[in-house]
Motif scaffolding. Structure first.
Motif, PDB file in Angstrom:
ATOM      1  N   GLN A  43       0.814  -1.212   0.000  1.00 26.68           N
ATOM      2  CA  GLN A  43       0.000   0.000   0.000  1.00 26.68           C
ATOM      3  C   GLN A  43       0.853   1.270   0.000  1.00 26.68           C
ATOM      4  OE1 GLN A  43      -3.512  -0.004   2.766  1.00 26.68           O
ATOM      5  NE2 GLN A  43      -2.968  -2.151   3.053  1.00 26.68           N
ATOM      6  N   SER A  44       2.155   1.094   0.066  1.00 30.59           N
ATOM      7  CA  SER A  44       3.058   2.242   0.084  1.00 30.59           C
ATOM      8  C   SER A  44       3.607   2.499  -1.310  1.00 30.59           C
ATOM      9  CB  SER A  44       4.213   1.969   1.059  1.00 30.59           C
ATOM     10  OG  SER A  44       5.201   2.967   0.971  1.00 30.59           O
ATOM     11  N   GLY A  45       3.304   3.649  -1.885  1.00 33.81           N
ATOM     12  CA  GLY A  45       3.866   4.047  -3.170  1.00 33.81           C
ATOM     13  C   GLY A  45       3.214   3.371  -4.361  1.00 33.81           C
ATOM     14  N   THR A  46       3.855   3.496  -5.503  1.00 35.95           N
ATOM     15  CA  THR A  46       3.370   2.898  -6.745  1.00 35.95           C
ATOM     16  C   THR A  46       4.305   1.765  -7.168  1.00 35.95           C
ATOM     17  OG1 THR A  46       4.596   4.473  -8.129  1.00 35.95           O
ATOM     18  CG2 THR A  46       2.325   5.054  -7.512  1.00 35.95           C
ATOM     19  N   TRP A  47       3.750   0.839  -7.953  1.00 35.72           N
ATOM     20  CA  TRP A  47       4.472  -0.367  -8.342  1.00 35.72           C
ATOM     21  C   TRP A  47       4.366  -0.577  -9.849  1.00 35.72           C
ATOM     22  CZ3 TRP A  47       6.636  -3.648  -4.439  1.00 35.72           C
ATOM     23  CH2 TRP A  47       6.374  -3.225  -3.130  1.00 35.72           C
ATOM     24  N   ILE A  48       5.313  -1.311 -10.390  1.00 40.78           N
ATOM     25  CA  ILE A  48       5.255  -1.715 -11.789  1.00 40.78           C
ATOM     26  C   ILE A  48       5.502  -3.221 -11.872  1.00 40.78           C
ATOM     27  CG2 ILE A  48       5.983   0.521 -12.717  1.00 40.78           C
ATOM     28  CD1 ILE A  48       8.807  -0.618 -12.984  1.00 40.78           C
ATOM     29  N   ILE A  49       5.075  -3.819 -12.959  1.00 37.05           N
ATOM     30  CA  ILE A  49       5.330  -5.238 -13.189  1.00 37.05           C
ATOM     31  C   ILE A  49       6.674  -5.363 -13.904  1.00 37.05           C
ATOM     32  CG2 ILE A  49       4.619  -7.266 -14.520  1.00 37.05           C
ATOM     33  CD1 ILE A  49       1.736  -6.562 -13.916  1.00 37.05           C
ATOM     34  N   SER A  50       7.625  -6.031 -13.261  1.00 36.09           N
ATOM     35  CA  SER A  50       8.946  -6.215 -13.857  1.00 36.09           C
ATOM     36  C   SER A  50       9.096  -7.575 -14.519  1.00 36.09           C
ATOM     37  CB  SER A  50      10.038  -6.058 -12.790  1.00 36.09           C
ATOM     38  OG  SER A  50       9.922  -7.066 -11.796  1.00 36.09           O
ATOM     39  N   ASN A  51       8.157  -8.486 -14.230  1.00 37.21           N
ATOM     40  CA  ASN A  51       8.235  -9.826 -14.812  1.00 37.21           C
ATOM     41  C   ASN A  51       6.857 -10.485 -14.778  1.00 37.21           C
ATOM     42  OD1 ASN A  51       9.686 -12.170 -15.868  1.00 37.21           O
ATOM     43  ND2 ASN A  51       9.335 -13.109 -13.873  1.00 37.21           N
ATOM     44  N   PHE A  52       6.404 -10.979 -15.935  1.00 33.98           N
ATOM     45  CA  PHE A  52       5.180 -11.768 -15.985  1.00 33.98           C
ATOM     46  C   PHE A  52       5.369 -12.869 -17.021  1.00 33.98           C
ATOM     47  CE2 PHE A  52       0.701 -12.363 -17.673  1.00 33.98           C
ATOM     48  CZ  PHE A  52       0.336 -13.216 -16.647  1.00 33.98           C
ATOM     49  N   ILE A  53       5.486 -14.101 -16.540  1.00 28.39           N
ATOM     50  CA  ILE A  53       5.648 -15.274 -17.394  1.00 28.39           C
ATOM     51  C   ILE A  53       4.371 -16.090 -17.301  1.00 28.39           C
ATOM     52  CG2 ILE A  53       7.035 -17.304 -17.927  1.00 28.39           C
ATOM     53  CD1 ILE A  53       8.538 -14.667 -18.186  1.00 28.39           C
ATOM     54  N   ASN A 142      -2.634 -30.320 -16.564  1.00 25.92           N
ATOM     55  CA  ASN A 142      -1.564 -30.079 -17.529  1.00 25.92           C
ATOM     56  C   ASN A 142      -1.226 -28.600 -17.664  1.00 25.92           C
ATOM     57  OD1 ASN A 142      -1.329 -32.831 -18.221  1.00 25.92           O
ATOM     58  ND2 ASN A 142      -3.096 -32.671 -19.588  1.00 25.92           N
ATOM     59  N   GLY A 143      -1.721 -27.786 -16.738  1.00 28.40           N
ATOM     60  CA  GLY A 143      -1.458 -26.353 -16.805  1.00 28.40           C
ATOM     61  C   GLY A 143      -0.003 -26.042 -16.542  1.00 28.40           C
ATOM     62  N   GLY A 144       0.432 -24.860 -16.935  1.00 29.13           N
ATOM     63  CA  GLY A 144       1.812 -24.444 -16.758  1.00 29.13           C
ATOM     64  C   GLY A 144       2.013 -23.720 -15.448  1.00 29.13           C
ATOM     65  N   THR A 145       3.184 -23.116 -15.328  1.00 26.87           N
ATOM     66  CA  THR A 145       3.551 -22.343 -14.150  1.00 26.87           C
ATOM     67  C   THR A 145       3.692 -20.887 -14.540  1.00 26.87           C
ATOM     68  OG1 THR A 145       4.728 -24.225 -13.180  1.00 26.87           O
ATOM     69  CG2 THR A 145       5.251 -22.040 -12.318  1.00 26.87           C
ATOM     70  N   ASP A 146       3.047 -20.005 -13.776  1.00 26.29           N
ATOM     71  CA  ASP A 146       3.075 -18.573 -14.039  1.00 26.29           C
ATOM     72  C   ASP A 146       3.892 -17.870 -12.958  1.00 26.29           C
ATOM     73  OD1 ASP A 146       1.285 -19.226 -16.053  1.00 26.29           O
ATOM     74  OD2 ASP A 146      -0.481 -18.664 -14.874  1.00 26.29           O
ATOM     75  N   TYR A 147       4.596 -16.806 -13.361  1.00 29.28           N
ATOM     76  CA  TYR A 147       5.388 -16.011 -12.429  1.00 29.28           C
ATOM     77  C   TYR A 147       5.024 -14.538 -12.604  1.00 29.28           C
ATOM     78  CZ  TYR A 147       8.305 -20.215 -12.192  1.00 29.28           C
ATOM     79  OH  TYR A 147       8.761 -21.503 -12.033  1.00 29.28           O
ATOM     80  N   LEU A 148       4.890 -13.845 -11.492  1.00 30.62           N
ATOM     81  CA  LEU A 148       4.537 -12.428 -11.522  1.00 30.62           C
ATOM     82  C   LEU A 148       5.352 -11.696 -10.457  1.00 30.62           C
ATOM     83  CD1 LEU A 148       2.718 -10.034 -12.427  1.00 30.62           C
ATOM     84  CD2 LEU A 148       1.013 -10.835 -10.771  1.00 30.62           C
ATOM     85  N   THR A 149       6.026 -10.628 -10.865  1.00 31.52           N
ATOM     86  CA  THR A 149       6.825  -9.843  -9.927  1.00 31.52           C
ATOM     87  C   THR A 149       6.468  -8.369 -10.042  1.00 31.52           C
ATOM     88  OG1 THR A 149       8.681 -11.395 -10.095  1.00 31.52           O
ATOM     89  CG2 THR A 149       9.152  -9.218  -9.183  1.00 31.52           C
ATOM     90  N   PHE A 150       6.139  -7.774  -8.901  1.00 29.64           N
ATOM     91  CA  PHE A 150       5.943  -6.328  -8.801  1.00 29.64           C
ATOM     92  C   PHE A 150       7.168  -5.725  -8.125  1.00 29.64           C
ATOM     93  CE2 PHE A 150       1.511  -7.754  -8.926  1.00 29.64           C
ATOM     94  CZ  PHE A 150       0.910  -6.815  -9.767  1.00 29.64           C
ATOM     95  N   VAL A 151       7.630  -4.592  -8.637  1.00 30.27           N
ATOM     96  CA  VAL A 151       8.685  -3.838  -7.964  1.00 30.27           C
ATOM     97  C   VAL A 151       8.214  -2.403  -7.787  1.00 30.27           C
ATOM     98  CG1 VAL A 151      10.553  -5.282  -8.840  1.00 30.27           C
ATOM     99  CG2 VAL A 151       9.862  -3.247 -10.119  1.00 30.27           C
TER     100      VAL A 151
END
Length: 282
Positions: A43-53, A142-151
């Motif tokens: 909740q502090s500041g703003t964020w961006i997505i640096s990685n979404f696989i 049979n689904g894959g693996t997803d990755y999500l990173t906010f910085v």
């Protein structure tokens, strides 16, 4: 002797039970503390997505121009220079036996039918600090693996230009095929079966099926309008022909883009229909 054994077993069981309850209580306390810490952090500041696989596909570029604000009322706001989308977020205790850190889930939901829909999930938390939070989702079956990173941060000033350059570089490599073409509700994909498309860096669009060749033009431009296109970029296609290829002519809006797939849409004004066009790399 039997009475002594009974009391020994009773107190042994009571001790083990008390120990188990104490451990569970400690886990609950730890989870609650971590949950509060994560909530306060995002909740502090703003964020961006640096990685979404997404199942092996790098789709980070879909969100380069957006900043994310996690509001205290559970609203998640994504904003670019031209668009703004509202969703919801929360951190909850799943109390399951999955691989999440402390059984905490990071829940995201956008009620949208564009690239933001792909962010919807009850993500497992694999790491966090004051400046980043890393998430994972392992699909069942049979689904894959997803990755999500906010910085923590804000989008670069020229992110639209950067996205445009990225798409141009991607489509200029290799050959592509049309895997979907829906013209006002009518599936006309088969009109282009067997054709390979080359998007030359000179702006020439070449279509060839081994015996027939057609040349057209292509470009990606910043329309800078208030339509629903992603980052207001248009994918322009033009064939000066009077056959099926003429139907591809348009300033298409992006639904999604990756190094191996481009999904486009055009919503006609007035009583016109909606067209869909997808290219996939060979």
């Amino acid at each position: 002797m039997k009475t002594t054994n009974f009391f020994f077993r009773y107190f042994l069981f009571l001790g083990l039970f008390s120990f188990m309850i104490s451990c569970l209580s400690d886990d609950d306390t730890t989870n609650t503390s971590t949950q509060t810490q994560i909530q306060n952090t995002v909740q502090s500041g703003t964020w961006i997505i640096s990685n979404f696989i997404d199942s092996g596909n790098d789709e980070t570029g879909h969100f380069l121009c957006y900043s994310f604000v996690f509001q205290s009322d559970g609203t998640l706001v994504a904003t670019s220079s031209s668009n703004s989308y509202n969703g919801t977020w929360s951190v909850s205790n799943s109390s399951s036996n999955d691989d999440s850190s402390g059984d905490l889930d990071f829940n995201i939901h956008f009620n949208l039918s564009n690239a933001f829909e792909d962010l919807n999930d009850d993500w497992d938390i694999i790491g966090f600090n004051a400046n980043s939070i890393s998430l994972i989702d392992v699909s069942g079956g049979n689904g894959g693996t997803d990755y999500l990173t906010f910085v923590k941060g804000t989008p670069m000033d020229d992110c639209s230009s950067s996205t445009q350059s990225t798409i141009q570089d991607n489509v200029a490599m290799g050959t592509w095929r049309i895997t979907e073409f829906i013209d006002s509700g009518i599936d006309e994909t088969n009109h282009f079966t067997g054709y390979n498309f080359s998007f030359n860096s000179s702006g020439v669009l070449h279509a060839n099926n081994g015996s027939i060749s057609y040349d057209g033009t292509w470009s990606i431009t910043d329309s800078n309008s208030n339509d629903d296109s992603q980052d207001d970029l248009d994918f322009n296609i033009y064939f000066n022909l009077s056959n099926d290829f003429e139907d591809l002519n348009d300033d298409w809006d992006f639904i999604s883009h990756s190094p191996t797939k481009i999904e486009l849409i055009d919503i006609s004004g007035g009583n016109g229909g909606t067209d869909y066009l997808s290219f996939e790399k060979n």
